[in-house]
Design an enzyme around this catalytic site. Sequence first.
Site, PDB file in Angstrom:
ATOM      1  N   GLU A  61      10.575  -4.615   4.485  1.00 43.07           N
ATOM      2  CA  GLU A  61      10.648  -6.041   4.145  1.00 43.07           C
ATOM      3  C   GLU A  61      10.323  -6.252   2.665  1.00 43.07           C
ATOM      4  O   GLU A  61      11.023  -6.962   1.947  1.00 43.07           O
ATOM      5  CB  GLU A  61       9.649  -6.850   4.997  1.00 43.07           C
ATOM      6  CG  GLU A  61       9.966  -6.893   6.475  1.00 43.07           C
ATOM      7  CD  GLU A  61       9.361  -5.724   7.260  1.00 43.07           C
ATOM      8  OE1 GLU A  61       9.052  -4.680   6.646  1.00 43.07           O
ATOM      9  OE2 GLU A  61       9.207  -5.861   8.485  1.00 43.07           O
TER      10      GLU A  61
ATOM     11  N   GLY B 229      -4.888  -2.140   5.293  1.00 46.22           N
ATOM     12  CA  GLY B 229      -4.079  -3.278   4.831  1.00 46.22           C
ATOM     13  C   GLY B 229      -4.738  -4.618   5.102  1.00 46.22           C
ATOM     14  O   GLY B 229      -4.851  -5.468   4.213  1.00 46.22           O
ATOM     15  N   ARG B 230      -5.209  -4.830   6.333  1.00 44.25           N
ATOM     16  CA  ARG B 230      -5.768  -6.144   6.691  1.00 44.25           C
ATOM     17  C   ARG B 230      -7.154  -6.390   6.093  1.00 44.25           C
ATOM     18  O   ARG B 230      -7.711  -7.463   6.230  1.00 44.25           O
ATOM     19  CB  ARG B 230      -5.796  -6.298   8.211  1.00 44.25           C
ATOM     20  CG  ARG B 230      -6.466  -5.162   8.958  1.00 44.25           C
ATOM     21  CD  ARG B 230      -6.075  -5.192  10.421  1.00 44.25           C
ATOM     22  NE  ARG B 230      -6.556  -4.044  11.172  1.00 44.25           N
ATOM     23  CZ  ARG B 230      -5.942  -2.863  11.247  1.00 44.25           C
ATOM     24  NH1 ARG B 230      -4.837  -2.651  10.555  1.00 44.25           N
ATOM     25  NH2 ARG B 230      -6.428  -1.883  11.993  1.00 44.25           N
TER      26      ARG B 230
ATOM     27  N   GLU C 281      -4.918  -6.842  15.206  1.00 38.05           N
ATOM     28  CA  GLU C 281      -4.408  -5.536  14.793  1.00 38.05           C
ATOM     29  C   GLU C 281      -5.527  -4.491  14.851  1.00 38.05           C
ATOM     30  O   GLU C 281      -5.281  -3.306  15.023  1.00 38.05           O
ATOM     31  CB  GLU C 281      -3.825  -5.625  13.379  1.00 38.05           C
ATOM     32  CG  GLU C 281      -2.895  -4.479  13.038  1.00 38.05           C
ATOM     33  CD  GLU C 281      -2.117  -4.747  11.768  1.00 38.05           C
ATOM     34  OE1 GLU C 281      -1.049  -5.378  11.852  1.00 38.05           O
ATOM     35  OE2 GLU C 281      -2.575  -4.349  10.695  1.00 38.05           O
TER      36      GLU C 281
ATOM     37  N   LYS D  36       7.849  -0.218  12.103  1.00 39.72           N
ATOM     38  CA  LYS D  36       8.426   0.236  10.836  1.00 39.72           C
ATOM     39  C   LYS D  36       9.523   1.272  11.067  1.00 39.72           C
ATOM     40  O   LYS D  36      10.427   1.419  10.268  1.00 39.72           O
ATOM     41  CB  LYS D  36       7.338   0.793   9.920  1.00 39.72           C
ATOM     42  CG  LYS D  36       6.382  -0.298   9.399  1.00 39.72           C
ATOM     43  CD  LYS D  36       5.424   0.208   8.345  1.00 39.72           C
ATOM     44  CE  LYS D  36       4.506  -0.906   7.882  1.00 39.72           C
ATOM     45  NZ  LYS D  36       3.627  -0.573   6.774  1.00 39.72           N
TER      46      LYS D  36
ATOM     47  N   HIS E  58      -4.197 -33.398  18.157  1.00 43.04           N
ATOM     48  CA  HIS E  58      -3.082 -34.228  18.595  1.00 43.04           C
ATOM     49  C   HIS E  58      -1.979 -33.398  19.233  1.00 43.04           C
ATOM     50  O   HIS E  58      -0.858 -33.874  19.405  1.00 43.04           O
ATOM     51  CB  HIS E  58      -2.554 -35.041  17.408  1.00 43.04           C
ATOM     52  CG  HIS E  58      -3.594 -35.983  16.891  1.00 43.04           C
ATOM     53  ND1 HIS E  58      -3.669 -37.297  17.295  1.00 43.04           N
ATOM     54  CD2 HIS E  58      -4.647 -35.774  16.061  1.00 43.04           C
ATOM     55  CE1 HIS E  58      -4.714 -37.871  16.700  1.00 43.04           C
ATOM     56  NE2 HIS E  58      -5.326 -36.961  15.953  1.00 43.04           N
TER      57      HIS E  58
ATOM     58  N   LYS F 290       0.843  -1.204   0.000  1.00 42.89           N
ATOM     59  CA  LYS F 290       0.000   0.000   0.000  1.00 42.89           C
ATOM     60  C   LYS F 290       0.879   1.255   0.000  1.00 42.89           C
ATOM     61  O   LYS F 290       0.695   2.151  -0.788  1.00 42.89           O
ATOM     62  CB  LYS F 290      -0.901  -0.036   1.232  1.00 42.89           C
ATOM     63  CG  LYS F 290      -1.829   1.127   1.376  1.00 42.89           C
ATOM     64  CD  LYS F 290      -2.767   0.887   2.552  1.00 42.89           C
ATOM     65  CE  LYS F 290      -3.523   2.157   2.911  1.00 42.89           C
ATOM     66  NZ  LYS F 290      -4.432   1.959   4.047  1.00 42.89           N
TER      67      LYS F 290
HETATM   68  C1  G6Q Z   1      -2.467  -3.804   7.994  1.00 41.72           C
HETATM   69  C2  G6Q Z   1      -1.225  -3.231   8.491  1.00 41.72           C
HETATM   70  C3  G6Q Z   1       0.021  -3.907   8.014  1.00 41.72           C
HETATM   71  C4  G6Q Z   1       0.383  -3.608   6.559  1.00 41.72           C
HETATM   72  C5  G6Q Z   1       1.797  -4.068   6.294  1.00 41.72           C
HETATM   73  C6  G6Q Z   1       2.227  -3.826   4.872  1.00 41.72           C
HETATM   74  O1  G6Q Z   1      -3.573  -3.432   8.276  1.00 41.72           O
HETATM   75  O2  G6Q Z   1      -1.188  -1.875   8.269  1.00 41.72           O
HETATM   76  O3  G6Q Z   1      -0.024  -5.294   8.190  1.00 41.72           O
HETATM   77  O4  G6Q Z   1      -0.510  -4.240   5.698  1.00 41.72           O
HETATM   78  O5  G6Q Z   1       2.659  -3.412   7.176  1.00 41.72           O
HETATM   79  O6  G6Q Z   1       2.137  -2.473   4.528  1.00 41.72           O
HETATM   80  P1  G6Q Z   1       2.270  -2.036   3.042  1.00 41.72           P
HETATM   81  O7  G6Q Z   1       1.158  -2.633   2.260  1.00 41.72           O
HETATM   82  O8  G6Q Z   1       2.209  -0.522   3.052  1.00 41.72           O
HETATM   83  O9  G6Q Z   1       3.590  -2.535   2.540  1.00 41.72           O
END
Ligand code: G6Q
Length: 545
Positions: free
Chosen positions: A209, A264-265, A350, A509, A381, A203
Site C-alpha cells: 500500500e 509498528g504499532r 493486533e 501482506k 446519539h 519500517k
Molecule cells: C504493526 C503492524 C503493521 C505495520 C504495517 C506497516 O505493528 O506490523 O500495522 O505497521 O503493516 O508496515 P511497514 O511500516 O513495514 O510499512
Amino acid sequence: MKESQSWRRLEEHSREMAGRHMRDLFAADPHRFERFSLKVGDIFLDYSKNRITQETLDLLFALLRESEVEQWRERMFRGEKINFTERRAVLHTALRQQTDEPVYVDGHDVIPDIRAVLDRMEDFCNRVRSGEWTGYTGMRITDVVNLGIGGSDLGPKTVTEALKPYAHESIRTHFVSNIDATHIAETLKLLDPATTLFIVASKSFTTEETMTNANTARRWFLEHGGAEADISRHFVAVSTNTEAVRAFGIDTGNMFEFWDWVGGRYSVWSAIGLPVALSVGMDRFRAFLRGGWEMDRHFRTASPEHNMPMILAMIGIWYNNFCGAETHAVMPYDQYLRYLPMHLQQVDMESNGKRITRDGTQVEWHTGPVIWGEAGANGQHSFYQLLHQGTHLISADFILPMQSHNPIGNHHDRLVANCIAQTEALVLGRTADEVRKDMLASGCGEDEIAALLPHKVFPGNFPTNSLLIDKLTPESLGALIALYEHKVFVQGIVWRVNSFDQWGVELGKHLTGRIEAEIARGEPVTSHGQSTNGLINYYLGHRRS
Ligand code: G6Q
C-alpha cells in the site's frame, strides 16, 4: 492457567458477584470513590464504577503475581528478546527514556543511536518549520504528507490530530494510508508539488500500500513540475531498511532510521513520529516522549495495587475472562482525540488477538477483546442505546480533559456534563419505581404506564472507567498512550501470548500477490475455490465500463 488457584477463585467469585448491583456496592461503602481512584501525573483514574470489590482486586492481583507480570516487565525494559517468534527485543520504552542508563540489544547500547536520530529529526524539523528548507522553486514547505499504513500511520495520525492546538500555523499535515487511489487522489488535489514534502514511512519499506502510494506521489510530483533532481527536497523516508530506501530513489541522507526492536504499532515514539515533530516542533515531540517515560517510570516502580496500567489491565481481564464481556469501548470526550479509538484498536487487537500461548499450545481462555469507540458526545446519539439497554455486557473507558483548548461559551461544561451523566446513567440505570414516579408526575395514566414502563427501565450496572486529564498536552498525551500500551502488555502476559508479533498482518501482506498476478493477466481463473473464482471472474468481466 485455568487450574491455578487464583483463576479458580476468580471463577467462584464471579458467581458470587453475578447478582450484585453497583448501586449496592456504592451504598455499602461511602469511601468507594476514594478507595478506587488514583492519580498519576496529569491523569486521574476513577475505577469505582466497576463490578468489583476489594476481594475482586485482591484475587486479580494474585493472578497478576502468579503470571509473573513484574518479572516480564523487567525483561521488556532490559531489552530481552521477549518477542520470541520474531527473535526481537521490545524497546519502545527505550525510545522515550530520559536518562542515559544503557539499554543493550545484543550487547550494543541503543540509547546513543536513539539520541542521534532525535538530533537529526530536530535539525530537519527546525529547517522545515523555519522555512530554511525549501521546495524546488525556493518556496517554503506548506504541506507534509505521510505515506504509511498500520503502525506507520495510525500512531502519528492520532498524535498529530490530538496536538493540533500546538501545530505550526502554516504547515498542514496529511495522512495517506489506503491503497484505494481515492485516498491519495483526494489529498493531492489540495496540494502544490512545489511546497509539498512527502514522508515515506515504512519500517520494512516493502509494504504494498505504502510503496504504491509513494510511487504515485513521485509520478504526480514529476508530472506537475518537479524534476528527478528535486526529489531529495520533497521526499524523505522513515525506515529500518536503508537498501530499499536507496533503491526507491530517496537520498539516504534524508532517511530517518529506526530499528527492528520497535514494533509498528509502538513506533510513534521513533522517527515514525516525524510528522508529529514537523507539525508541533521538536520540543513538543520531546515533551510527548517525556510524558510516555513518566508513565513508564510509574509502571516500572509502583506496586500492582497502585499501578494504573496494571489496574486497568486486570479489570479488563475480569470482564473478559470472568464476566463474559467480549468488547471494550473507548470514548474520548475530546474532538482532538477522535482517532484514539482507532489507534488503540490496533495497539490492543493486533497485540493480543492471539490464540497460541508462549508454549505453542492453544489457549483455553479468551484473549484480547474487540476494541471500538467514538468521540463523545457523537456516540450518544447513535450506538449508546445498545450500551444502556442492549443485552451485551460492555465495559468502557471515558476519557475527558478538564480544560479545553477552545474555551468557547459553555461548550466545555456541557461536554463534561454529558460525559459524567453517561457514566452515571450506565452505573445506576433507572428502576421501574423511578420510571413510574416520573410518569405519574408528568400526568401519565395507568394504561400508558403499563404499556411504556418496561421500555423505559434501564438495568444499569454497566462498568466504566473515567480517565480525567488535566489538559491535553504533549506530556499528558504521551502518558495516556503509554498507559494503554502497558495495559495491553500486562494482559498479554496474563493470557500468555506474544503481544509483539502479528502473523495475521503478515498473512495479508502475502495473500494478495497471487490474485493480483491473475488480475493482471486478465484471463478467467479456475485455480481457486468456486466462490473465489467467481468473484475474480466477475471483476474481470465488470472492471471496464
Ligand atoms: C504493526 C503492524 C503493521 C505495520 C504495517 C506497516 O505493528 O506490523 O500495522 O505497521 O503493516 O508496515 P511497514 O511500516 O513495514 O510499512
